[in-house]
Design a protein around this motif. Structure first.
Motif, mmCIF file in Angstrom:
data_model
loop_
_atom_site.group_PDB
_atom_site.id
_atom_site.type_symbol
_atom_site.label_atom_id
_atom_site.label_comp_id
_atom_site.label_asym_id
_atom_site.label_seq_id
_atom_site.Cartn_x
_atom_site.Cartn_y
_atom_site.Cartn_z
ATOM 1 N N ALA A 28 0.822 -1.205 0.000
ATOM 2 C CA ALA A 28 0.000 0.000 0.000
ATOM 3 C C ALA A 28 0.854 1.252 0.000
ATOM 4 C CB ALA A 28 -0.923 -0.009 1.215
ATOM 5 N N GLU A 29 2.171 1.125 -0.038
ATOM 6 C CA GLU A 29 3.076 2.275 0.003
ATOM 7 C C GLU A 29 3.746 2.452 -1.353
ATOM 8 O OE1 GLU A 29 5.859 1.415 3.021
ATOM 9 O OE2 GLU A 29 4.369 1.340 4.611
ATOM 10 N N ILE A 30 4.027 3.705 -1.702
ATOM 11 C CA ILE A 30 4.740 4.011 -2.938
ATOM 12 C C ILE A 30 6.141 4.457 -2.553
ATOM 13 C CG2 ILE A 30 4.854 5.505 -4.952
ATOM 14 C CD1 ILE A 30 1.824 5.721 -4.831
ATOM 15 N N ASN A 31 7.136 3.870 -3.178
ATOM 16 C CA ASN A 31 8.511 4.235 -2.905
ATOM 17 C C ASN A 31 8.884 5.414 -3.808
ATOM 18 O OD1 ASN A 31 11.139 4.366 -2.162
ATOM 19 N ND2 ASN A 31 11.719 2.346 -2.940
ATOM 20 N N VAL A 32 9.027 6.614 -3.236
ATOM 21 C CA VAL A 32 9.311 7.815 -4.014
ATOM 22 C C VAL A 32 10.798 8.136 -4.078
ATOM 23 C CG1 VAL A 32 7.060 8.835 -3.600
ATOM 24 C CG2 VAL A 32 8.920 9.314 -2.033
ATOM 25 N N THR A 33 11.619 7.354 -3.434
ATOM 26 C CA THR A 33 13.064 7.644 -3.424
ATOM 27 C C THR A 33 13.661 7.665 -4.833
ATOM 28 O OG1 THR A 33 13.214 6.680 -1.226
ATOM 29 C CG2 THR A 33 15.266 6.961 -2.433
ATOM 30 N N PRO A 34 13.388 6.682 -5.707
ATOM 31 C CA PRO A 34 13.947 6.770 -7.069
ATOM 32 C C PRO A 34 13.444 7.992 -7.823
ATOM 33 C CG PRO A 34 13.144 4.557 -6.634
ATOM 34 C CD PRO A 34 12.698 5.409 -5.492
ATOM 35 N N VAL A 36 12.612 10.946 -6.546
ATOM 36 C CA VAL A 36 13.329 12.110 -6.016
ATOM 37 C C VAL A 36 14.754 12.136 -6.546
ATOM 38 C CG1 VAL A 36 14.196 13.176 -3.904
ATOM 39 C CG2 VAL A 36 11.876 12.297 -3.970
ATOM 40 N N ASP A 37 15.397 10.981 -6.615
ATOM 41 C CA ASP A 37 16.766 10.917 -7.140
ATOM 42 C C ASP A 37 16.821 11.390 -8.590
ATOM 43 O OD1 ASP A 37 17.667 9.964 -4.749
ATOM 44 O OD2 ASP A 37 17.732 7.863 -5.378
ATOM 45 N N VAL A 38 15.886 10.938 -9.400
ATOM 46 C CA VAL A 38 15.853 11.347 -10.809
ATOM 47 C C VAL A 38 15.591 12.838 -10.925
ATOM 48 C CG1 VAL A 38 14.547 11.110 -12.955
ATOM 49 C CG2 VAL A 38 15.232 9.082 -11.684
ATOM 50 N N MET A 39 14.680 13.383 -10.131
ATOM 51 C CA MET A 39 14.369 14.813 -10.184
ATOM 52 C C MET A 39 15.574 15.655 -9.772
ATOM 53 S SD MET A 39 11.401 15.335 -11.366
ATOM 54 C CE MET A 39 11.571 13.940 -12.445
ATOM 55 N N LEU A 40 16.316 15.229 -8.757
ATOM 56 C CA LEU A 40 17.493 15.991 -8.348
ATOM 57 C C LEU A 40 18.574 15.969 -9.420
ATOM 58 C CD1 LEU A 40 17.730 15.065 -4.568
ATOM 59 C CD2 LEU A 40 17.084 17.251 -5.568
ATOM 60 N N VAL A 41 18.751 14.834 -10.082
ATOM 61 C CA VAL A 41 19.737 14.757 -11.171
ATOM 62 C C VAL A 41 19.316 15.675 -12.313
ATOM 63 C CG1 VAL A 41 20.683 13.235 -12.939
ATOM 64 C CG2 VAL A 41 20.607 12.477 -10.573
#
Length: 163
Positions: A28-34, A36-41
Motif C-alpha cells: 500500500a506504500e509508494i517508494n518515491v526515493t527513485p 526524487v533521485d531522478v528529479m534531483l539529477v
C-alpha cells in the motif's frame, strides 16, 4: 519431553511462520526515493545547462575578483561586444549607428534600467566606453560589466597574478 508435545507460542508449528497469503498481498506504500533521485539529477543538469543556452556568442571575458551582482525578477538585457568589434543586443547583431535608437526602444518596454555589458578581453577600453556611452544615451543607467570569477586581485596572495 516427548516428540509430540506442543511447543510454547503456537499450535505446535514454527512460531515464525507467516500466515497463508500475506506474502502475496499488494503493497500500500509508494517508494518515491527513485523519483526524487531522478528529479534531483535533472535539476542539476538543467542548472548547469541553462547558462550555456543564454549566451551563444563565444567571448573571452576578463577575470576579476569582484562579487557577482544579485539576480532580478526581469530577464536581464545583455549587450555583447565580440573580439571583432561586433555589437549584439541579446543574440541579435546591431549596427553601431542604430544602437542608441534600438536601446531607447527596448528601454521603453522594460521596467528595469539594468543592462549587462559583456565584452571580449581583447576589445580596447575606448571601444567599451563608446558602447557604455550608447547604453547611457539609450536610457540604461545601471550597467553591470560581466567578467569571469577567479581573476587576479590587488591584495595579498592574488597580487602576483597582475602582471
Amino acid at each position: 519431553m516427548a516428540a509430540g508435545t506442543i511447543q510454547p507460542g503456537g499450535s505446535g508449528g514454527n512460531p515464525r511462520r507467516r500466515r497463508r497469503g500475506s506474502g502475496n498481498a499488494p503493497m500500500a506504500e509508494i517508494n518515491v526515493t527513485p523519483f526524487v533521485d531522478v528529479m534531483l539529477v535533472l535539476l542539476i543538469i538543467f542548472m548547469v545547462a541553462a547558462p550555456l543556452l543564454t549566451a551563444g556568442v563565444p567571448v573571452e571575458l576578463p577575470e576579476t575578483a569582484a562579487a557577482p551582482l544579485p539576480q532580478e525578477q526581469e530577464e536581464p538585457l545583455a549587450v555583447t561586444v565580440t573580439a571583432e568589434g561586433i555589437v549584439q543586443i541579446g543574440s541579435t547583431e546591431v549596427p553601431r549607428e542604430e544602437l542608441v535608437t534600438r536601446l531607447q526602444a527596448i528601454a521603453g518596454e522594460r521596467e528595469s534600467d539594468r543592462v549587462f555589458l559583456r565584452a571580449d578581453g581583447s576589445v580596447p577600453y575606448a571601444e567599451i566606453m563608446v558602447v557604455m556611452g550608447a547604453l547611457n544615451a539609450g536610457g540604461f543607467r545601471n550597467i553591470g560589466l560581466v567578467t569571469e570569477p577567479g581573476g587576479p586581485t590587488l591584495t595579498g596572495a592574488g597580487a602576483e597574478g597582475t602582471e
